[in-house]
Design an enzyme around this catalytic site. Structure first.
Site, PDB file in Angstrom:
ATOM      1  CB  CYS A  34      42.070  39.460  40.625  1.00 26.91           C
ATOM      2  SG  CYS A  34      42.069  40.453  42.066  1.00 26.91           S
ATOM      3  CB  CYS A  84      39.112  32.123  38.475  1.00 24.87           C
ATOM      4  SG  CYS A  84      40.441  31.808  39.664  1.00 24.87           S
ATOM      5  CB  CYS A 134      47.841  38.763  47.368  1.00 20.72           C
ATOM      6  SG  CYS A 134      46.484  37.843  46.664  1.00 20.72           S
ATOM      7  CB  CYS A 174      40.308  26.884  43.416  1.00 19.90           C
ATOM      8  SG  CYS A 174      38.813  27.395  44.305  1.00 19.90           S
ATOM      9  CB  CYS A 227      35.237  31.122  39.348  1.00 16.25           C
ATOM     10  SG  CYS A 227      34.611  31.029  41.035  1.00 16.25           S
ATOM     11  CD  GLU A 234      51.859  32.712  39.814  1.00 14.78           C
ATOM     12  OE1 GLU A 234      52.450  32.297  38.816  1.00 14.78           O
ATOM     13  OE2 GLU A 234      50.949  33.547  39.772  1.00 14.78           O
TER      14      GLU A 234
HETATM   15  N1  SAH Z   1      38.560  32.099  46.241  1.00 16.03           N
HETATM   16  C1  SAH Z   1      38.408  33.386  46.806  1.00 16.03           C
HETATM   17  C2  SAH Z   1      39.698  34.166  46.897  1.00 16.03           C
HETATM   18  C3  SAH Z   1      40.629  34.075  45.728  1.00 16.03           C
HETATM   19  S1  SAH Z   1      40.079  34.830  44.229  1.00 16.03           S
HETATM   20  C4  SAH Z   1      37.347  34.170  46.047  1.00 16.03           C
HETATM   21  O1  SAH Z   1      36.914  33.729  45.000  1.00 16.03           O
HETATM   22  O2  SAH Z   1      36.941  35.214  46.560  1.00 16.03           O
HETATM   23  C5  SAH Z   1      40.181  36.573  44.626  1.00 16.03           C
HETATM   24  C6  SAH Z   1      39.309  37.454  43.759  1.00 16.03           C
HETATM   25  O3  SAH Z   1      39.794  37.479  42.428  1.00 16.03           O
HETATM   26  C7  SAH Z   1      37.874  36.975  43.673  1.00 16.03           C
HETATM   27  O4  SAH Z   1      36.975  38.038  43.870  1.00 16.03           O
HETATM   28  C8  SAH Z   1      37.795  36.466  42.261  1.00 16.03           C
HETATM   29  O5  SAH Z   1      36.502  36.454  41.761  1.00 16.03           O
HETATM   30  C9  SAH Z   1      38.684  37.417  41.532  1.00 16.03           C
HETATM   31  N2  SAH Z   1      39.093  36.924  40.212  1.00 16.03           N
HETATM   32  C10 SAH Z   1      39.374  35.662  39.870  1.00 16.03           C
HETATM   33  N3  SAH Z   1      39.713  35.589  38.560  1.00 16.03           N
HETATM   34  C11 SAH Z   1      39.649  36.860  38.087  1.00 16.03           C
HETATM   35  C12 SAH Z   1      39.934  37.454  36.816  1.00 16.03           C
HETATM   36  N4  SAH Z   1      40.339  36.723  35.785  1.00 16.03           N
HETATM   37  N5  SAH Z   1      39.783  38.782  36.708  1.00 16.03           N
HETATM   38  C13 SAH Z   1      39.400  39.539  37.750  1.00 16.03           C
HETATM   39  N6  SAH Z   1      39.130  39.041  38.976  1.00 16.03           N
HETATM   40  C14 SAH Z   1      39.264  37.715  39.140  1.00 16.03           C
HETATM   41 FE1  SF4 Z   2      38.461  29.495  43.403  1.00 10.62          FE
HETATM   42 FE2  SF4 Z   2      39.152  31.279  41.565  1.00 10.62          FE
HETATM   43 FE3  SF4 Z   2      36.591  30.953  42.157  1.00 10.62          FE
HETATM   44 FE4  SF4 Z   2      38.210  32.117  43.969  1.00 10.62          FE
HETATM   45  S1  SF4 Z   2      37.655  32.903  41.926  1.00 10.62           S
HETATM   46  S2  SF4 Z   2      36.701  30.498  44.313  1.00 10.62           S
HETATM   47  S3  SF4 Z   2      40.110  30.982  43.526  1.00 10.62           S
HETATM   48  S4  SF4 Z   2      37.923  29.405  41.221  1.00 10.62           S
END
Ligand code: SAH
Ligand code: SF4
Length: 362
Positions: free
Chosen positions: A340, A124, A110, A117, A121, A92
């Site tokens: 995000c 996420c 974006c 990944c 996290c 996406e």
């Molecule tokens: N992997 C990188 C970039 C992609 S994620 C990173 O983690 O920074 C981009 C941002 O979205 C990150 O700050 C991540 O923590 C945030 N993010 C991921 N899942 C989210 C969610 N469910 N709600 C709000 N922010 C989220």
């Molecule tokens: Fe990977 Fe999602 Fe964590 Fe970014 S926030 S490092 S995309 S698992």
């Protein structure tokens, strides 16, 4: 087959020279790719037919993503595209537009750098898919071109690119860097380096390496917690002393590049959004010059909830009082699951993968 979008101008020149073409042909190709709507070698009508044939025989192509689905938010400011990339994966890519007075809108794309990944996290959606594959530079560039061409139809253009889509850009370092160079090369996409932000969950060695690249790109570090124990519950792959290491590498990045580093903090209701977390974060960042972006959690398949609005305001107030600059990120496109952490393929969503279980504290 190799896409022409993979080659920076100097490499493209060498390539064309090796196919017995004069150097200036490279600029014609670059213009057709980045300013024109070229979508195949045959569409490069500026080139002699025999050169086009030699290019095809050499395995060169112009490969663009195929749009599987496109959704626009109610206010029209956010467009999410589900793209099937030439290299295989479906990702996406999101366009977010912000009106600006007196000129065209800020148009931020974006991009995704990985399908899935490996960082895991827990809040996420991409992290819960697990790692699938890296996305090559040409397909990162192609994601930007997809929206550039859409915008060009209405006299607008891409003004910013954020590496905040699916995946961890610094875990796909070489390709991310190659894409950044393509996007910022004056003879290629020609975006200002300052118009690019790379967001990372934090790989200190890779941040240090990025600092040596002599680039002016912005860096955002996703911290999410003021202490290591809590951070490891949210980012299970984080190292025991990751916070100190990350802030150190952020400071080094600032010293070397001159670009201020921002901290991203996803506020997860009842987990990391209490006033004491804000106080600890304030202590940690006071005097660092780092700006905090607070991102209220967007709902994903997991059990996590968004913080209360009051809680978010209070969190920000505490940080500001501690002398730390903080803003709450205005979420764009949450109703179309483009905010995000919501980026994932429909295929995965339909199969029900990705429910996150919150690990108990270690
Ligand atoms: N992997 C990188 C970039 C992609 S994620 C990173 O983690 O920074 C981009 C941002 O979205 C990150 O700050 C991540 O923590 C945030 N993010 C991921 N899942 C989210 C969610 N469910 N709600 C709000 N922010 C989220
Ligand atoms: Fe990977 Fe999602 Fe964590 Fe970014 S926030 S490092 S995309 S698992």
């Amino acid at each position: 087959m190799t896409s022409l979008l993979r080659f920076p101008p100097n490499e493209l020149e060498e390539l064309l020279v090796s196919l017995e073409a004069p150097r200036y042909r490279a600029d014609q190709v670059l213009r057709a790719l980045y300013q024109g709507g070229c979508d195949s070698i045959d569409a490069l009508i500026q080139l002699p037919r025999d050169l086009r044939e030699r290019m095809k025989t050499a395995g060169l192509t112009v490969q663009l993503p195929v749009i599987l689905r496109e959704v626009v938010s109610d206010d029209g400011d956010t467009t999410k595209a589900l793209l099937s990339l030439p290299s295989g994966p479906t990702v996406e890519t999101v366009l977010m537009q912000y009106p600006r007075s007196g000129r065209g809108p800020r148009s931020t794309v974006c991009v995704s750098t990985q399908a899935g990944c490996a960082m895991g996290c827990v809040f996420c959606a991409t992290g819960q898919m697990g790692f699938e594959r890296n996305i090559p530079a040409e397909d990162v560039v192609a994601q930007v071109l997809h929206f550039q061409r859409l915008l060009a139809l209405r006299g607008e253009h891409v003004t910013n690119v954020v590496f905040m889509g699916m995946g961890e850009p610094l875990a796909n370092y070489e390709e991310t860097l190659r894409a950044v160079r393509q996007l910022t090369d004056p003879r290629a996409f020609d975006l200002a380096q300052r118009a690019i932000t790379v967001s990372t969950v934090g790989i200190p060695r890779a941040i240090d390496r990025l600092a040596t690249e002599n680039l002016q790109v912005g860096l955002a570090i996703s911290l999410h917690a003021p202490d290591d124990a809590l951070r490891r519950r949210l980012v299970p792959t984080a190292r025991p002393n990751s916070i100190a290491e990350l802030l150190d590498s952020g400071r080094r990045y600032f010293r070397t590049s001159g670009r201020r580093v921002s901290i991203e903090y996803a506020l997860v209701g009842g987990v990391n959004d209490a006033p004491r977390h804000a106080q600890e974060l304030g202590k940690l960042l006071r005097g660092s010059g780092m700006h905090v972006n607070l991102i209220p959690l967007n709902p994903t398949a997991g059990p996590f909830v968004a913080p209360s609005r009051r809680g978010v305001r209070e969190f920000r107030r505490i940080l500001t009082e501690a002398g730390v600059n903080a803003t709450v990120r205005i979420e764009k496109g949450s109703e179309i699951a483009a905010a995000c952490g919501q980026l994932r393929t429909d295929v995965d969503a339909a199969s029900g993968r990705g429910s996150a279980a919150f690990p108990s504290p270690s």
